[in-house]
Design a protein around this motif. Structure first.
Motif, PDB file in Angstrom:
ATOM      1  N   ASP A  11     -13.848  -1.819   0.519  1.00  0.00           N
ATOM      2  CA  ASP A  11     -14.009  -0.887  -0.609  1.00  0.00           C
ATOM      3  C   ASP A  11     -13.263   0.425  -0.395  1.00  0.00           C
ATOM      4  N   GLY A  12     -12.045   0.344   0.163  1.00  0.00           N
ATOM      5  CA  GLY A  12     -11.201   1.508   0.325  1.00  0.00           C
ATOM      6  C   GLY A  12     -11.493   2.371   1.542  1.00  0.00           C
ATOM      7  N   THR A  13     -12.441   1.945   2.385  1.00  0.00           N
ATOM      8  CA  THR A  13     -12.824   2.716   3.560  1.00  0.00           C
ATOM      9  C   THR A  13     -12.561   1.912   4.831  1.00  0.00           C
ATOM     10  N   SER A  31      -3.298  -2.566   7.103  1.00  0.00           N
ATOM     11  CA  SER A  31      -4.628  -2.622   6.501  1.00  0.00           C
ATOM     12  C   SER A  31      -4.960  -4.065   6.178  1.00  0.00           C
ATOM     13  N   LEU A  89     -13.018   6.796   7.316  1.00  0.00           N
ATOM     14  CA  LEU A  89     -12.067   7.514   6.461  1.00  0.00           C
ATOM     15  C   LEU A  89     -11.601   6.640   5.307  1.00  0.00           C
ATOM     16  N   GLU A  90     -11.230   7.282   4.214  1.00  0.00           N
ATOM     17  CA  GLU A  90     -10.603   6.576   3.095  1.00  0.00           C
ATOM     18  C   GLU A  90      -9.249   6.076   3.602  1.00  0.00           C
ATOM     19  N   VAL A  91      -8.857   4.868   3.236  1.00  0.00           N
ATOM     20  CA  VAL A  91      -7.697   4.209   3.845  1.00  0.00           C
ATOM     21  C   VAL A  91      -6.402   5.008   3.690  1.00  0.00           C
ATOM     22  N   SER A  92      -6.161   5.647   2.559  1.00  0.00           N
ATOM     23  CA  SER A  92      -4.907   6.399   2.408  1.00  0.00           C
ATOM     24  C   SER A  92      -4.891   7.622   3.327  1.00  0.00           C
ATOM     25  N   VAL A  93      -6.039   8.263   3.515  1.00  0.00           N
ATOM     26  CA  VAL A  93      -6.140   9.405   4.439  1.00  0.00           C
ATOM     27  C   VAL A  93      -5.921   8.925   5.869  1.00  0.00           C
ATOM     28  N   THR A  96     -13.415   0.359   8.087  1.00  0.00           N
ATOM     29  CA  THR A  96     -14.677  -0.018   8.729  1.00  0.00           C
ATOM     30  C   THR A  96     -14.487  -0.416  10.189  1.00  0.00           C
ATOM     31  N   VAL A 135     -10.471  -2.862   6.181  1.00  0.00           N
ATOM     32  CA  VAL A 135     -10.824  -1.992   5.062  1.00  0.00           C
ATOM     33  C   VAL A 135     -11.787  -2.699   4.111  1.00  0.00           C
TER      34      VAL A 135
END
Length: 71
Positions: free
Chosen positions: A62-64, A40, A21-25, A66, A60
């Motif tokens: 690149d914003g995802t 994070s 998921l994208e980190v903000s989500v 992992t 995280v």
């Protein structure tokens, strides 16, 4: 003698469900599911080993997200 504190129960949630998921989500979803602290971290970050009930950690890249784990 003072009573022992009773920690709140952790959310019944799988940390693996946040990977990809994208980190903000992911952060918003974790808060909705009851995690009191969401942290994070970049890959390879040096972190202390204390376990905090109710904390969810995200690695995280690149914003995802992992990797994700409790504590």
């Amino acid at each position: 003698m003072a009573p022992f504190p009773s920690p709140n129960a952790e959310p019944q949630d799988s940390p693996e469900s946040y990977v990809g998921l994208e980190v903000s989500v992911a952060r918003e979803r974790a808060r909705e599911r009851g995690w009191s602290t969401v942290r994070s971290l970049p890959p390879g970050a040096i972190v202390t080993m204390e376990y905090l009930v109710g904390r969810l950690n995200f690695e995280v890249t690149d914003g995802t997200v992992t990797r994700s784990w409790k504590g």
